[in-house]
Design a protein around this motif. Sequence first.
Motif, PDB file in Angstrom:
ATOM      1  N   THR B  47       0.880  -1.018   0.099  1.00  0.00           N
ATOM      2  CA  THR B  47       0.002  -0.123  -0.054  1.00  0.00           C
ATOM      3  C   THR B  47       0.853   1.366   0.041  1.00  0.00           C
ATOM      4  N   GLN B  89      -7.354   0.950  -0.024  1.00  0.00           N
ATOM      5  CA  GLN B  89      -7.732  -0.437   0.561  1.00  0.00           C
ATOM      6  C   GLN B  89      -8.764  -0.372   1.490  1.00  0.00           C
ATOM      7  N   ASP B 166      -6.182  -1.296  -4.597  1.00  0.00           N
ATOM      8  CA  ASP B 166      -5.461  -1.994  -3.526  1.00  0.00           C
ATOM      9  C   ASP B 166      -6.655  -2.649  -2.741  1.00  0.00           C
ATOM     10  N   GLU B 167      -6.500  -4.157  -2.866  1.00  0.00           N
ATOM     11  CA  GLU B 167      -7.464  -5.188  -2.207  1.00  0.00           C
ATOM     12  C   GLU B 167      -8.873  -4.922  -2.389  1.00  0.00           C
TER      13      GLU B 167
HETATM   14 MG   LIG Z   1      -2.116  -2.616   2.093  1.00  0.00          MG
END
Ligand SMILES: [Mg+2]
Lengths: 339, 247
Positions: B47, B89, B166-167
Motif C-alpha cells: 500500500t 484499501q 488496492d485489495e
Molecule cells: Mg495494504
Amino acid sequence: MATTSYRVERWTRQSRLFAVIIALVLMVLAIGPFIFSADITDRLTTLFVYVILAAMWNAMAGYAGLVSIGNQVFIGLGGYFLIRLSDAGVSLYPAVVLAALIVGLIALPVGELMLRLRGGEFAIGMWVLAELSHFLVNLDPVIQGETGTSLTALNAYPPVAARNDTYWVGFVLMVVLLAVVFALLRGRVGAGVQAIRDDEVAAASVGVKVHAGKRIMFVLAAIGCAAAGGVWLATTISFQPGTFFGIQWTAYMLFMALVGGLGTFEGPIIGAILFFIMESWFGATGVAYLIGLGVTALAFSLFLPRGIWGSVETRLGIRLLPVGFSLRLVNPDGGRDRD
Amino acid sequence: MTSLDAILDARGLTKRFAALVVLNEVDFAIAPGEAIGIVGPNGAGKTTLLNVLSGAYPPNAGSVAFAGHDVTKLDAAERNRRGIARSHQVPRPFGGMTVFENLHVAAAIGGQFSGPAANDICVEALALCGMIKLANRRADTLGLLDRKRLEMARALATDPKLILLDEIGGGLTDAEAQELVLIIRSINARGVAVVWIEHIVHILLQVVTRLVCMDAGRILADGEPRAVMRNPEVISAYLGSGAESAA
Ligand SMILES: [Mg+2]
Ligand SMILES: Nc1ncnc2c1ncn2[C@@H]1O[C@H](COP(=O)(O)OP(=O)(O)OP(=O)(O)O)[C@@H](O)[C@H]1O
C-alpha cells in the motif's frame, strides 16, 4: 458514448417548488421596511447578520473542514475598516462593502499562513489571530482603546432612513453571499469542496486541489463575516473592540451551524432562525447563556452530527436545493426505469 | 521493456516512517496497458508503494516519472489529473454524496470533463462496475463490497491511463470474484494499465501477465506470474511471514 440511455437531472419537483417559495419569501423580505414595524425591521436586520455568519462559518467548517474559533477576527476587522473608511469620507453603505473586500484581501496572505495549521491548531490559531487583531486595532488612536468609537456617519441619516437602509444592505448582502455559496456548490469548485468535506485524501486522489478549495472558502468566509460585521456596526452604531472581536460570536456561529446542519446549505439558515428565536425568548446575555449554547452545539455534534437539517435530509431523502445530480435511466421502450 | 517506453517509471523509491524503512530503494516500471499483480505478506509495503506512486505520500528518496515527465514533486491531485488513479484499501467514499455524484466529482475535476461528456463517463464507469442501480444511493449507506466497487468506479471516472487497485477483491464469493475478474479485464482491454494488489492469488492470476512479490519494503521477485510463484524466496516469504520474515 455510454451504452445505457439515461438522463441526468439537477432540478427535482421538490427543488422547483422550494425555489418558488424562496423567491416569494425574498420578495416579501425585499419590501420589509414598508410592511413591518420598526422593531421587526431592526430584528430582521439582526437575523440577516446571523444568517450570513452561520453560512460563512459553515462554508469553512462544513465544506472545507476548517473549524475555527476565531472568525470574530473578520467581524471585528469589518467593523474597524468601516469606521476608518467612513471617517475618510466614503459614504456609509459602499464603505460596508469596501471594508468587507479589504478584509478579503487581507485574508489571502493570512489564510496562506493559517492553512498550514492542522485541525485543532488551526482552530486555536484563528482565536489567537482574533486576539492579536483586537490588540492591534486598539492601538489605533481613532478607536480609543476599549472605549471604542461610533459610526458618526450614521448621524447624517434620519433614524428611519438609517434603519431601512441598513436593513436593505443587510438583506442584499445576505442574498448575494448565499447566492455565491449556492453557485459555488453547484459548480466544479463546490463539487471539490464537498469532496473535501467528506474525505480530503480521497478528494486529492480524484484531482481535487484541497489547499485551493480551502483557500477559497477561507477568503469567502472572511469577506462574508466582515460584511456581517459592517452591517452589525450600522445597527449598533458604536464600535467597541471588545464586543466586535469577542468570542461570543464563535459560540453563536458554532451553535447555528452545528444545530442547523453542518455541511448543508440549508442547515445554517435554519440554525440562524432557531438561534434568533431563542435569543428573543431568553434574552441572550451572560456566561451561562454562552455555555448553554456551547453545550447544545457540542451535544448536537456528538449525537446528531448532521444537525437538524442533515438528519431530515437523510431520513426523508429530500433535497431542496438543486446542487446535486440524479441519474434517471431510460428503457429502450421509452419507459422510465425506477430503481 | 526499456524504461523509455514505460508509462510509469519509479527509481530508488525509499519511504521511511520514523525509523521504520517501509520502502527500500524500490525500482518499478510499468508499460502502457500492462496488467501487473502485486502480492506480499502483511506489512510488506504494498500500500505504501501505491501511496508513493499516486502522490499521497512524498518519498524520502527516489523519483517517479509518469508519461515521460518527472512527477516526484507533484501532489496526488495533479498526478490524478495526468492520468494516475487509485482505489483505497480501506474505502474512502464521499459519504454525503450519492454514488453518481462521487463519480461526477472525479470526472469533472480529475478527468476535466464537463457537461454531457462528464455524465457519459460516469454512466460508463458505473455500468462497467455493475453499480448503475446504486447510482442515486448515498455513498455512506453502502456496504463494504459496494464501497470497494465505488472506489474502483470513481477512479475510472477520472479516465486514467494507469489505475492502482488496492485489495478490492477480499471478502467476495467465487461468483463475485469472477465478475470482478471480468471487470478488471475489460478495464485493461481499454488500454488502461492496471496494478492490482491482492492476497487472493488465483484471482489475480486470471488477469495479470506480470507478478511482483514484495517483502519488507523490497521487491523479491518480478516477472512471469507462475515463475514468480515458484520462486523459493517468494515461497519462504509467504511461509515465513511471521517470526523469521526479516531474514
Ligand atoms: Mg495494504
Ligand atoms: N502512515 C504510516 N505511518 C506509520 N507507519 C506506516 C504508515 N503506513 C504504513 N505504515 C507501516 O508501514 C508498513 C507497511 O505498510 P503497508 O500498508 O504498505 O503494508 P501492506 O503491504 O499494504 O500490508 P497489508 O497487506 O496488510 O495491506 C507497516 O509496518 C505499516 O505499519
